[in-house]
Scaffold this active site. Sequence first.
Site, PDB file in Angstrom:
ATOM      1  N   LYS A  58      27.530 -18.828  82.897  1.00 53.55           N
ATOM      2  CA  LYS A  58      26.763 -17.896  83.740  1.00 53.55           C
ATOM      3  C   LYS A  58      25.273 -18.225  83.706  1.00 53.55           C
ATOM      4  CE  LYS A  58      28.095 -14.075  81.651  1.00 53.55           C
ATOM      5  NZ  LYS A  58      28.927 -14.637  80.566  1.00 53.55           N
ATOM      6  N   ARG A 105      28.460  -4.974  81.574  1.00 51.48           N
ATOM      7  CA  ARG A 105      29.475  -5.495  80.661  1.00 51.48           C
ATOM      8  C   ARG A 105      30.688  -4.573  80.596  1.00 51.48           C
ATOM      9  NH1 ARG A 105      26.673  -9.867  78.399  1.00 51.48           N
ATOM     10  NH2 ARG A 105      27.689 -10.551  76.503  1.00 51.48           N
ATOM     11  N   ARG A 120      27.299 -25.410  71.483  1.00 50.59           N
ATOM     12  CA  ARG A 120      26.118 -24.886  72.177  1.00 50.59           C
ATOM     13  C   ARG A 120      24.929 -24.774  71.215  1.00 50.59           C
ATOM     14  NH1 ARG A 120      26.361 -19.824  76.291  1.00 50.59           N
ATOM     15  NH2 ARG A 120      26.468 -18.440  74.500  1.00 50.59           N
ATOM     16  N   ARG A 141      23.289 -20.082  67.792  1.00 45.79           N
ATOM     17  CA  ARG A 141      23.132 -18.626  67.794  1.00 45.79           C
ATOM     18  C   ARG A 141      24.124 -18.013  66.824  1.00 45.79           C
ATOM     19  NH1 ARG A 141      23.416 -16.953  74.021  1.00 45.79           N
ATOM     20  NH2 ARG A 141      24.820 -15.432  73.116  1.00 45.79           N
ATOM     21  N   ARG A 148      33.949 -11.952  70.579  1.00 46.93           N
ATOM     22  CA  ARG A 148      33.279 -11.721  71.866  1.00 46.93           C
ATOM     23  C   ARG A 148      34.248 -11.896  73.031  1.00 46.93           C
ATOM     24  NH1 ARG A 148      28.391 -15.561  71.953  1.00 46.93           N
ATOM     25  NH2 ARG A 148      27.712 -14.358  73.751  1.00 46.93           N
TER      26      ARG A 148
END
Length: 211
Positions: free
Chosen positions: A13, A88, A123, A156, A167
């Site tokens: 996204k 969300r 990532r 992260r 998540r």
Amino acid sequence: MKLVLLGAPGAGKGTQGEMLTAKLGIPIISTGNILREAVRNATPVGLKAKDFMDKGLLVPDDVIIGIMAERTARDDCANGYILDGVPRNAAQAEMLEANGITVDKVLLIDVADDVIERRMTGRRTCSKCSAVYHIISKPPRVEGICDLCGGELVVRADDKPETVRDRLAVYHSQTEPLIEYYGDKVVKVSVPETSSVAETGELVCKALGID
Ligand code: AMP
């Protein structure tokens, strides 16, 4: 254009949103980035959000709506916006609407869970400006250093494998029902594992009918 980007964490996204913001000339609003900055600066919002974020849980809706009301009131949103990571859940979608933060279209970036898990462990995020890299598909010019601002690239806390799984569970239980909520506003793009950022960008533009 008032566009919502919907999709699991790590679906792309943010990356596709950056491409769209340049093409459409409207800002991208990422509640995740706004919250991470608040955490870094230890603001009252950041202090409230940190524990939820580290655990991969959603930050309370009232915090999010406060952020969104303030951000969308700025001049740069006059011609539209791209919402990344918000709403969300259905409660946030209703609260946005009640605050006049409307939605024309929803782009659903659909990526299988196992692909997401593989992607997210690679990532890396800039600790200063939040730019996102990937050790294989989008490496920085110098390992560990942000191309844009020279900041240090980090994993992260919520990109760790066990948190990624939590998540994804939150996404399926709370965010996915928004597909039904938005009904025929939803445009779906199915992304194969082998799709590059540029190829996915082409699929996205085609789905939205932009060049
Ligand atoms: P993201 O970068 O969008 O994946 O967001 C990272 C984390 O920030 C999420 O796991 C949540 O803890 C929090 N967050 C971001 N946006 C929202 C939102 N709209 N509602 C609740 N929590 C959010």
